[in-house]
Design a protein around this motif. Structure first.
Motif, PDB file in Angstrom:
ATOM      1  N   THR A   1      -3.907 143.706 -25.627  1.00  0.00           N
ATOM      2  CA  THR A   1      -3.809 142.243 -25.590  1.00  0.00           C
ATOM      3  C   THR A   1      -5.042 141.608 -26.221  1.00  0.00           C
ATOM      4  O   THR A   1      -4.930 140.663 -27.026  1.00  0.00           O
ATOM      5  CB  THR A   1      -3.665 141.774 -24.126  1.00  0.00           C
ATOM      6  OG1 THR A   1      -2.427 142.265 -23.609  1.00  0.00           O
ATOM      7  CG2 THR A   1      -3.656 140.255 -24.056  1.00  0.00           C
ATOM      8  N   LEU A   2      -6.175 142.128 -25.882  1.00  0.00           N
ATOM      9  CA  LEU A   2      -7.403 141.566 -26.454  1.00  0.00           C
ATOM     10  C   LEU A   2      -7.413 141.689 -27.970  1.00  0.00           C
ATOM     11  O   LEU A   2      -7.690 140.719 -28.695  1.00  0.00           O
ATOM     12  CB  LEU A   2      -8.623 142.278 -25.857  1.00  0.00           C
ATOM     13  CG  LEU A   2      -9.974 141.827 -26.428  1.00  0.00           C
ATOM     14  CD1 LEU A   2     -10.192 140.347 -26.163  1.00  0.00           C
ATOM     15  CD2 LEU A   2     -11.118 142.651 -25.862  1.00  0.00           C
TER      16      LEU A   2
ATOM     17  N   ILE B   1      -7.226 142.025 -18.476  1.00  0.00           N
ATOM     18  CA  ILE B   1      -6.883 141.950 -19.905  1.00  0.00           C
ATOM     19  C   ILE B   1      -7.020 143.346 -20.502  1.00  0.00           C
ATOM     20  O   ILE B   1      -8.106 143.917 -20.519  1.00  0.00           O
ATOM     21  CB  ILE B   1      -7.826 140.976 -20.649  1.00  0.00           C
ATOM     22  CG1 ILE B   1      -7.759 139.573 -20.054  1.00  0.00           C
ATOM     23  CG2 ILE B   1      -7.488 140.954 -22.141  1.00  0.00           C
ATOM     24  CD1 ILE B   1      -6.488 138.827 -20.380  1.00  0.00           C
TER      25      ILE B   1
ATOM     26  N   ARG C   1      -4.945 142.064 -30.022  1.00  0.00           N
ATOM     27  CA  ARG C   1      -3.953 141.199 -30.656  1.00  0.00           C
ATOM     28  C   ARG C   1      -4.398 139.741 -30.594  1.00  0.00           C
ATOM     29  O   ARG C   1      -4.198 138.976 -31.533  1.00  0.00           O
ATOM     30  CB  ARG C   1      -2.587 141.368 -29.994  1.00  0.00           C
ATOM     31  CG  ARG C   1      -1.936 142.675 -30.397  1.00  0.00           C
ATOM     32  CD  ARG C   1      -0.463 142.692 -30.053  1.00  0.00           C
ATOM     33  NE  ARG C   1       0.239 141.502 -30.528  1.00  0.00           N
ATOM     34  CZ  ARG C   1       1.424 141.117 -30.087  1.00  0.00           C
ATOM     35  NH1 ARG C   1       2.020 141.826 -29.150  1.00  0.00           N
ATOM     36  NH2 ARG C   1       2.002 140.046 -30.572  1.00  0.00           N
ATOM     37  N   GLY C   2      -5.029 139.390 -29.471  1.00  0.00           N
ATOM     38  CA  GLY C   2      -5.529 138.027 -29.376  1.00  0.00           C
ATOM     39  C   GLY C   2      -6.569 137.749 -30.443  1.00  0.00           C
ATOM     40  O   GLY C   2      -6.494 136.760 -31.175  1.00  0.00           O
ATOM     41  N   VAL C   3      -7.519 138.648 -30.540  1.00  0.00           N
ATOM     42  CA  VAL C   3      -8.557 138.461 -31.559  1.00  0.00           C
ATOM     43  C   VAL C   3      -7.938 138.479 -32.957  1.00  0.00           C
ATOM     44  O   VAL C   3      -8.282 137.665 -33.815  1.00  0.00           O
ATOM     45  CB  VAL C   3      -9.632 139.553 -31.434  1.00  0.00           C
ATOM     46  CG1 VAL C   3     -10.624 139.472 -32.581  1.00  0.00           C
ATOM     47  CG2 VAL C   3     -10.350 139.431 -30.102  1.00  0.00           C
TER      48      VAL C   3
ATOM     49  N   LEU D   1     -13.806 133.793 -26.544  1.00  0.00           N
ATOM     50  CA  LEU D   1     -12.803 134.575 -25.827  1.00  0.00           C
ATOM     51  C   LEU D   1     -13.456 135.703 -25.026  1.00  0.00           C
ATOM     52  O   LEU D   1     -13.157 135.915 -23.843  1.00  0.00           O
ATOM     53  CB  LEU D   1     -11.784 135.152 -26.814  1.00  0.00           C
ATOM     54  CG  LEU D   1     -10.575 135.837 -26.190  1.00  0.00           C
ATOM     55  CD1 LEU D   1      -9.685 134.821 -25.479  1.00  0.00           C
ATOM     56  CD2 LEU D   1      -9.762 136.589 -27.244  1.00  0.00           C
TER      57      LEU D   1
ATOM     58  N   ASN E   1      -5.003 137.578 -33.799  1.00  0.00           N
ATOM     59  CA  ASN E   1      -4.364 136.283 -34.015  1.00  0.00           C
ATOM     60  C   ASN E   1      -5.392 135.187 -34.300  1.00  0.00           C
ATOM     61  O   ASN E   1      -5.189 134.335 -35.162  1.00  0.00           O
ATOM     62  CB  ASN E   1      -3.532 135.904 -32.796  1.00  0.00           C
ATOM     63  CG  ASN E   1      -2.123 136.465 -32.867  1.00  0.00           C
ATOM     64  OD1 ASN E   1      -1.782 137.151 -33.834  1.00  0.00           O
ATOM     65  ND2 ASN E   1      -1.315 136.186 -31.865  1.00  0.00           N
TER      66      ASN E   1
ATOM     67  N   LEU F   1     -14.067 136.474 -20.717  1.00  0.00           N
ATOM     68  CA  LEU F   1     -13.724 137.662 -19.932  1.00  0.00           C
ATOM     69  C   LEU F   1     -14.680 137.864 -18.763  1.00  0.00           C
ATOM     70  O   LEU F   1     -14.364 138.575 -17.804  1.00  0.00           O
ATOM     71  CB  LEU F   1     -13.757 138.915 -20.824  1.00  0.00           C
ATOM     72  CG  LEU F   1     -12.672 139.025 -21.891  1.00  0.00           C
ATOM     73  CD1 LEU F   1     -12.923 140.239 -22.766  1.00  0.00           C
ATOM     74  CD2 LEU F   1     -11.289 139.121 -21.239  1.00  0.00           C
TER      75      LEU F   1
END
Lengths: 208, 208, 208, 208
Positions: free
Chosen positions: C173-174, C169, C176-178, C200, C180, C204
């Motif tokens: 990406t991380l 990861i 943007r994930g957080v 999340l 979101n 990891l």
DNA sequence: TATGAATGAGTGTTCATTCAT
DNA sequence: GATGAATGAACACTCATTCAT
């Protein structure tokens, strides 16, 4: 045209410190300097964006404040006038000279119109400004007319007197017509304003 | 403010169908009515403020919403086209007719140009729109050219073929020239665009 | 309507200079004042209506003209950046600090993500802006990434190097994930974005 | 989001004629036909422009009037629901099935979340709609929750009961978290929502 | 019942001009 | 005198929703 003019003030424009008489150039050196800088900047901007460019662009390019610009040139027209005064002057002076040297008055007129066209066409958007209904450009309009109209009239009269051309087109109409013919010419290489103006002057010839 | 515009002098804009063929006039009576109202309002506004008037003024004068105007005329050009379509059409159709009836091709051209000038001069600001650099007026520009350019070209060619006029002015240049000559004519009674256009056409004559 | 917004809860936005160096704060006192007023107003409006609120609302709340707002913040992104710069800065600086003090890199990452979540969640609608396809937010997107991505990447790398977490990861990406995960969190007390982000980050961890 | 919704009306959405029971399909053949056409058109438009596409586009593509669309689907949410009902249904039914076949409840949950992610990611913009603060999408929100929440809850509970995962994340939070993770995924190939969702589910595992 | 015309509030953006500093 | 910050009217354009036909 941008034409959001909210209060034209078409003062006389004779008294500038640039033209013929040395009518009271500013006492302060920096002020005079600023004025010149503004003129150069305006000339550059006019080439790029036309005479309708935002005034702020001119001030910005000159590196001076907007207020300074407005102080020196209360109207956009004043600025345009100042920028092109020399060339207008040259054009005006060319009239009598051509009359003296050309083969006939009509020939002189034709050559003078060429000069006029060249001037207008090379100044992006300037031609459009001869339109009379343009708000806020009264000063510019007046200046052009005051300076160039007599010259054109003299050329016209001479040709009329010589019996070369018809007499029912007055100088103002002719100048405005030529001015109009030049609109948009700078941006379209296929549109030949100069030739059209030539045709127009040709059309003045006596039918006989 | 909401009252139906009674339209000062808006003749001849009653039917809104396409040029050839009854291309699907709206089925709804009210829609058709609105379109007409808009056309009348636009015509009235154009007389007052020119074709550059804010679209909102037109909608407002028509007593309809902005969206309605946009529905019927997605572009300002579409509105102008619709308003003046009939007259443009008449002008286009007059070309061949004049060619058939006039004494010479040059005479036909001259008369046709008169028609064209009359059309432009009576439409406040419309002439200025022939300028090619005008953004967003592509449709209008194209329409004018598509419809009138061939007509003008035919007249021009005939006169050239007949040996009456010089051959170095193409129809587009001539039309743009005449169009330019008409700019501002409606607001200044002293500026005689029609006569100037006549002079221009005269100037096309062979020198000999 | 014209009264100066007194700003409900706008702390920490008093100084408007760039991140590093005192990059030319406006010389004019009133301008500086206006900028601050705008920042306060924007902060207040953002709390109420989110960062997508009409710019007009901000100007209005600040009691200044629209042009003034545009002068100071040509883009909505510029405004958002200015409003939250300090907090972003603090978040960025916390990264290395946490790495130095936390028990393990993964623990540091977890705490940093908490900080990041807190920042996003308290800013109504800001999280949604990390979405890449959002047009016109390029500056904001870039700013966030330029400033925080390296920090996140360092934390991530450290944890990977320490063998604590999986390596597939990447930081973008991380983040943007957080980001979101934080969308909509501020308006629903039952949605616990912070806890989810924690889960999340837990996820990891190396399976082993 | 477009969000100009000026009057949400979140009625129940259970009574559609599509789902399980044959709850009163329209008597008129043409009406039923129209509804299907609209569904197909909507599906196509959603793929192209996302679920936020102007409703007019859908009606236009279906070749029906706007009023017809509104008759069948009073709310955009109703339309979206109808379009995706089958797939939501399939997703819902997969829950118990996976629970029965997967090695462990956690594994079932993981696979189910994959299904859910796939569904959301392939529907342009649908994920964003799970956000609770979205006005006018209540019906959609409710539908999703009513149908899928119990399924997710059962999977979650099973895993908790089996001692596989922590118990402090409820199904609603998890679903919204996953939903958020999917936002923007369809337009950026570098953003791997599925993997992130997997990490999130991994993070639910008991620390021990 | 279907149609699609009409509505009009809402938004971003530009720029000439004034005037406090 | 010089500066440039502030003003705010003006404009084009979009779209959800209603309702006459």
């Amino acid at each position: 045209m941008r034409g959001r003019a909210r209060g034209g003030r078409n003062d006389a424009v004779k008294q500038s410190d640039e033209g013929a008489g040395p009518a009271a150039p500013s006492r302060r050196k920096d002020a005079r300097r600023n004025k010149e800088t503004l003129l150069e900047a305006a000339a550059a901007v006019f080439v790029t964006s036309g005479v309708d460019a935002p005034v702020r662009d001119v001030a910005s390019r000159a590196g001076v404040g907007l207020g300074t610009l407005y102080r020196h040139f209360p109207t956009r027209a004043d600025l345009i006038i100042a920028v092109y005064r020399h060339q207008v002057e040259a054009c005006a002076e060319a009239g009598p000279a051509l009359l003296a040297t050309a083969a006939t008055p009509h020939s002189a007129l034709r050559q003078w119109i060429d000069l006029f066209v060249d001037f207008l066409v090379t100044k992006h958007g300037l031609a459009a400004v001869l339109r009379s209904d343009q708000a806020g450009f009264g000063a510019l309009h007046d200046y052009f007319l005051d300076r160039l109209l007599p010259v054109c009239a003299e050329l016209l009269d001479s040709a009329v007197t010589a019996g070369e051309i018809r007499a029912d087109i007055d100088a103002l109409t002719l100048m405005r017509g030529v001015g109009n013919l030049c609109i948009g010419a700078e941006s379209d290489p296929d549109y030949d304003a100069r030739r059209l103006a030539g045709v127009l002057v040709d059309g003045l010839r006596r039918p006989g």
